[in-house]
Design an enzyme around this catalytic site. Structure first.
Site, mmCIF file in Angstrom:
data_model
loop_
_atom_site.group_PDB
_atom_site.id
_atom_site.type_symbol
_atom_site.label_atom_id
_atom_site.label_comp_id
_atom_site.label_asym_id
_atom_site.label_seq_id
_atom_site.Cartn_x
_atom_site.Cartn_y
_atom_site.Cartn_z
ATOM 1 N N GLN A 180 35.367 26.587 32.188
ATOM 2 C CA GLN A 180 36.666 26.939 32.769
ATOM 3 C C GLN A 180 37.292 25.771 33.535
ATOM 4 O O GLN A 180 38.509 25.707 33.690
ATOM 5 C CB GLN A 180 36.517 28.137 33.711
ATOM 6 C CG GLN A 180 36.175 29.437 33.015
ATOM 7 C CD GLN A 180 37.308 29.980 32.165
ATOM 8 O OE1 GLN A 180 38.476 29.830 32.490
ATOM 9 N NE2 GLN A 180 36.970 30.610 31.055
ATOM 10 N N CYS A 327 35.909 46.964 27.690
ATOM 11 C CA CYS A 327 34.722 47.482 27.017
ATOM 12 C C CYS A 327 33.998 46.354 26.291
ATOM 13 O O CYS A 327 34.591 45.587 25.542
ATOM 14 C CB CYS A 327 35.134 48.554 26.009
ATOM 15 S SG CYS A 327 33.773 49.247 25.081
#
Length: 388
Positions: A180, A327
């Site tokens: 990142q 999910c």
């Protein structure tokens, strides 16, 4: 849908047209195997050498310290499994943190099932690892510590210099997942006490399917893939030259943006976005650190709203976002990162991540701030969870 705004750059970035332009000739014209001795092979090898230098330059490394892999996950696995296995006769105790990417956590879990003892360090409310906790966890048989540079879900940047310094003082290898951070904030491994660092091209406007692991000179790793001995014997298989070239160009362009202060511009827009959400959405709060934070990253918890519902409504409004409670593999459990910073399940389910990019404008931010509050109001009006 009058406007489309992409606010999911932590997930992936668009490939820059200049990167595509650099890659194309190596699909159709300069298609030689870089390990061949003829002219076609030498052209490919020369392009790879240039790309290796470009990626190395981004973080202040030497070209021979860059190992190309099939992505950030593979680089994490090579660093962790490779180092732990190479040093298993010296010790089998290894350390990581509770908020790592699953590429790191699952590699540690695998090692834990194969003869290693794993210590998982907790984090505070902002997602920061305590240097004192790390000091207390290191033992004589500790061989490896892996703490991510910056978290993908909450944007927190760790005190890598201090953590790595502790490891170096104790003779323990230190790996950081820099996926990142690399290309988005200045990094220099010449001054950072880091032994291995993971990068991924698709997080910095390069192609998917190509990553790199910085390995400080002198460190021994056991390879995950055996075969022809490519990548200095650490990653066998014929190299994907077009993707390597694309990574090189993406790294060079990222270095140029950093030199021009692009990360500072993104941080200003990030702060505008954060303040706008906090002032317009009742009870919302920032997850992660406000001060030690990725320059392009904004993340929130919004009570009495489901994260998936926010993402779907924003998508319908032309805004790409993500939620830490999305999910995963059929599980409806909230993010392990959000639970690790102490959020209860009901709050962790209401997470929202908005991550900016090099082409994000003030008008884009303002558009998000115009569509988000009414979406939240609608969802709260529909929700069975009411404010106490």
């Amino acid at each position: 849908m009058s406007r489309r705004v992409y606010m999911d750059h932590s997930a992936t970035t668009p490939v820059d047209p200049k990167v595509v332009e650099a890659m194309v000739p190596f699909f159709t014209e300069h298609y030689g195997n870089p390990n061949s001795l003829h002219g076609w092979g030498k052209e490919a090898r020369s392009a790879m050498d240039r790309a290796r230098g470009q990626v190395a330059s981004l973080i202040g490394a030497e070209p021979k310290e860059i190992i190309f892999t099939g992505g950030g996950s593979e680089a994490d696995n090579l660093a962790i499994k490779g180092a732990a296995w190479a040093m298993r006769d010296r010790g089998r105790h290894i350390i990581t943190s509770a908020i790592e990417h699953h590429a790191v956590l699952d590699a540690f879990k695998w090692l834990g099932k194969n003869g290693f003892e794993v210590t998982v360090l907790p984090v505070d409310r902002e997602g920061l690892v305590s240097p004192e906790d790390l000091k207390g966890a290191i033992r004589p048989d500790t061989t490896l510590v892996s703490i991510m540079f910056a978290n993908n879900e909450i944007g927190t940047v760790q005190p890598i210099g201090e953590l790595g310094g502790i490891c170096r003082e104790r003779g323990v290898l230190f790996h950081t997942d820099g996926v990142q951070a690399a290309g988005h904030m200045p990094l220099d491994v010449r001054s950072l006490p880091v032994d291995m660092l993971t990068m991924a091209a698709h997080k910095m406007y390069g192609p998917k399917g190509i990553g790199a692991l910085y390995v400080r000179r002198g460190i021994k790793l056991t390879p995950l893939i055996h075969g022809g001995g490519q990548e200095f014997g650490l990653r066998s298989g014929t190299e994907n030259v077009p993707l390597v070239v694309g990574f090189g160009m993406a790294a060079e362009m990222a270095a140029e943006r950093l030199s021009k202060g692009e990360h500072e511009r993104e941080a200003q827009l990030r702060d505008r976005l954060i303040e706008g959400v906090l002032s317009s959405v009742e009870d919302s709060f920032v997850t992660g650190s406000r001060t030690h934070r990725l320059p392009f990253h904004a993340s929130f918890c919004i009570p009495r709203v489901e994260g998936e519902a926010m993402v779907l409504r924003l998508d319908f409004a032309g805004v790409a976002a993500s939620s830490g409670s999305a999910c995963t593999s059929g599980s409806l459990d909230p993010s392990h990162v959000l639970l690790s910073i102490g959020l209860p399940h009901e709050l962790a389910h209401g997470s929202l991540r908005l991550t900016l990019g090099k082409d994000t404008t003030q008008e884009d931010v303002d558009h998000v701030l115009s569509v988000l509050p009414p979406i939240i109001k609608t969802l709260r009006d529909m929700s069975p969870y009411k404010k106490a």
